[in-house]
Design a protein around this motif. Structure first.
Motif, mmCIF file in Angstrom:
data_model
loop_
_atom_site.group_PDB
_atom_site.id
_atom_site.type_symbol
_atom_site.label_atom_id
_atom_site.label_comp_id
_atom_site.label_asym_id
_atom_site.label_seq_id
_atom_site.Cartn_x
_atom_site.Cartn_y
_atom_site.Cartn_z
ATOM 1 N N ALA A 1 22.232 63.271 -6.831
ATOM 2 C CA ALA A 1 23.078 62.231 -6.247
ATOM 3 C C ALA A 1 22.912 62.258 -4.734
ATOM 4 C CB ALA A 1 24.532 62.448 -6.645
ATOM 5 N N GLN A 2 21.910 61.548 -4.253
ATOM 6 C CA GLN A 2 21.577 61.583 -2.826
ATOM 7 C C GLN A 2 21.484 60.157 -2.298
ATOM 8 O OE1 GLN A 2 18.280 64.303 -1.950
ATOM 9 N NE2 GLN A 2 18.785 65.475 -3.782
ATOM 10 N N ASN A 3 22.634 59.613 -1.945
ATOM 11 C CA ASN A 3 22.686 58.217 -1.518
ATOM 12 C C ASN A 3 21.938 57.978 -0.214
ATOM 13 O OD1 ASN A 3 24.347 57.981 -3.749
ATOM 14 N ND2 ASN A 3 26.243 58.017 -2.564
ATOM 15 N N ASN B 1 25.433 64.495 -3.235
ATOM 16 C CA ASN B 1 24.943 65.830 -2.872
ATOM 17 C C ASN B 1 24.467 65.906 -1.425
ATOM 18 O OD1 ASN B 1 23.921 65.668 -6.111
ATOM 19 N ND2 ASN B 1 25.077 67.467 -5.485
ATOM 20 N N GLY B 2 24.326 64.769 -0.774
ATOM 21 C CA GLY B 2 24.010 64.752 0.635
ATOM 22 C C GLY B 2 22.573 65.125 0.967
ATOM 23 N N MET B 3 22.293 65.129 2.259
ATOM 24 C CA MET B 3 20.953 65.404 2.760
ATOM 25 C C MET B 3 20.434 66.770 2.339
ATOM 26 S SD MET B 3 19.656 65.211 6.733
ATOM 27 C CE MET B 3 19.873 63.432 6.858
ATOM 28 N N TRP B 4 21.335 67.735 2.204
ATOM 29 C CA TRP B 4 20.902 69.099 1.885
ATOM 30 C C TRP B 4 20.968 69.402 0.390
ATOM 31 C CZ3 TRP B 4 18.635 69.062 6.038
ATOM 32 C CH2 TRP B 4 19.238 68.881 7.284
ATOM 33 N N GLU B 5 21.279 68.400 -0.422
ATOM 34 C CA GLU B 5 21.212 68.530 -1.886
ATOM 35 C C GLU B 5 22.117 69.654 -2.417
ATOM 36 O OE1 GLU B 5 16.598 67.112 -2.431
ATOM 37 O OE2 GLU B 5 16.974 69.253 -2.232
ATOM 38 N N HIS C 1 29.940 62.418 2.325
ATOM 39 C CA HIS C 1 29.215 62.826 3.530
ATOM 40 C C HIS C 1 29.080 61.650 4.503
ATOM 41 C CE1 HIS C 1 27.702 65.816 0.539
ATOM 42 N NE2 HIS C 1 27.734 66.626 1.574
ATOM 43 N N ALA C 2 29.409 61.883 5.747
ATOM 44 C CA ALA C 2 29.245 60.841 6.763
ATOM 45 C C ALA C 2 27.784 60.433 6.897
ATOM 46 C CB ALA C 2 29.788 61.335 8.108
ATOM 47 N N SER C 3 26.864 61.396 6.827
ATOM 48 C CA SER C 3 25.442 61.068 6.982
ATOM 49 C C SER C 3 24.938 60.199 5.834
ATOM 50 C CB SER C 3 24.607 62.347 7.097
ATOM 51 O OG SER C 3 24.760 63.158 5.950
ATOM 52 N N SER C 4 25.473 60.391 4.642
ATOM 53 C CA SER C 4 25.064 59.552 3.509
ATOM 54 C C SER C 4 25.616 58.136 3.655
ATOM 55 C CB SER C 4 25.540 60.163 2.190
ATOM 56 O OG SER C 4 24.860 61.353 1.904
ATOM 57 N N ILE C 5 26.878 58.042 4.019
ATOM 58 C CA ILE C 5 27.457 56.718 4.240
ATOM 59 C C ILE C 5 26.700 55.996 5.350
ATOM 60 C CG2 ILE C 5 29.511 55.466 4.998
ATOM 61 C CD1 ILE C 5 31.193 57.722 3.757
ATOM 62 N N GLY C 6 26.428 56.718 6.441
ATOM 63 C CA GLY C 6 25.722 56.116 7.561
ATOM 64 C C GLY C 6 24.339 55.623 7.189
#
Length: 332
Positions: A102-104, A152-156, A162-167
């Motif tokens: 799950a890595q948007n 799961n975000g950038m670091w899986e 995660h703000a970085s995923s939304i961004g």
């Protein structure tokens, strides 16, 4: 020196234009996110490599269009249901093992790269099928309600918002909006959720290297907030050989000390260059070079106690970040 660093990156490039993350056994895969970041080193160069890379990424989405079409209207819940971020290097099949799939942000990174290429007049879309993939990806993110989806975000790693995923998703949707239909409400929802989280990355991580993506490549934030993100990363995460991903990161940690990721140095340099701090940017370029092996390879990370690179050397993402910074400083 640029040529030597480029040659190292080229060793990771497959015949079809994609990249493996590293020649190591553990990283000899194609990650959508890594490929998008590696391709950025070509976006301003006078060749067709950038669009060739994206055409092959489109081919992956075409291969799994049935899955994308289903989840464009049916929200995924389990990690395996999400559009996978990682594929085998030879057949480009999904890697079937338990993983943080799950890595948007990977989808957002892809959309952003397509939009940036189109904005520069590159032939990113070969036919209507490619355009239909973009439309399905937009529907996928909306059905997912990416603005409050725990991924799961950038670091899986663990699933949280995660703000970085939304961004990444916001930046991707903004980038392709001039070329395909993107409801403004989908972007507005993301922006509101992003600013509710900032300057934190997530509930569990106040400062995270992934936040640098909001400064580069996505350039989503006003200058004052970009400055704050950079200062927080430098003040909390910067180390001798690189940048730790976040406090108490367990990946390759030794004796309670976090691993130091080399790509964080040129990444910070790129951010400083965008903010007009050329002296700092040059300093980070030099610091990055100091972490290279004799063969101009930038590792994934240095282990903190032994101060030695791990086996994921070179890491394509590290190589590309150095090239991007170099070109920003010497081609401007």
């Amino acid at each position: 020196m640029r040529d030597q660093v480029q040659q190292v990156l080229d060793t990771l490039r497959l015949a079809n234009g994609l990249y493996v993350a590293s020649p190591s056994n553990t990283y000899h895969y194609v990650w959508i996110r890594d490929v998008c970041y590696m391709a950025l080193s070509d976006i301003h160069r006078d060749n067709s490599r950038f669009e060739e890379t994206y055409h092959c990424l489109f081919d992956i989405f075409r291969k799994y269009k049935w899955k994308l079409a289903y989840h464009a209207t049916h929200k995924p819940h389990e990690a395996f249901e999400y559009i996978h971020p990682r594929y085998t290097a030879d057949t480009l099949e999904e890697v079937h093992e338990p993983w943080g799939n799950a890595q948007n942000d990977a989808i957002g990174a892809f959309l952003f790269g397509v939009g940036e290429g189109l904005r520069q007049g590159r032939a990113m879309l070969r036919d209507d099928e490619d355009k239909s993939i973009l439309t399905l990806l937009v529907s996928y993110l909306i059905t997912l309600e990416y603005w409050h989806d725990a991924d799961n975000g950038m670091w899986e790693e663990n699933r949280e918002i995660h703000a970085s995923s939304i961004g990444a998703c916001v930046a991707g949707l903004l980038a392709i909006r001039p070329f395909v239909d993107v409801p403004w409400e989908a972007i507005q929802q993301g922006l509101c959720a992003l600013y509710r989280l900032l300057p934190y990355e997530s509930v569990s991580k106040e400062v995270d290297m992934a936040l640098l993506s909001l400064v580069y490549p996505y350039r989503l934030l006003p200058a004052w907030m970009s400055e704050m993100i950079v200062e927080r990363v430098e003040g909390t995460l910067l180390r001798r050989h690189g940048v730790i991903r976040y406090v108490d990161d367990k990946y390759y940690a030794q004796q309670g000390q976090e691993a130091e990721w080399c790509m964080g140095l040129p990444w910070l340099g790129i951010c400083h260059a965008l903010l007009g701090h050329r002296e700092e940017a040059f300093a980070y370029l030099a610091r990055s070079q100091e972490q290279m092996t004799a063969d101009f390879e930038l590792p994934e990370l240095y282990q903190p106690v032994t101060e030695t690179p791990n086996e994921n050397t070179p890491l394509g993402w590290s190589q590309s970040m150095w090239l991007i910074l170099y070109d920003m400083l010497y081609d401007s």
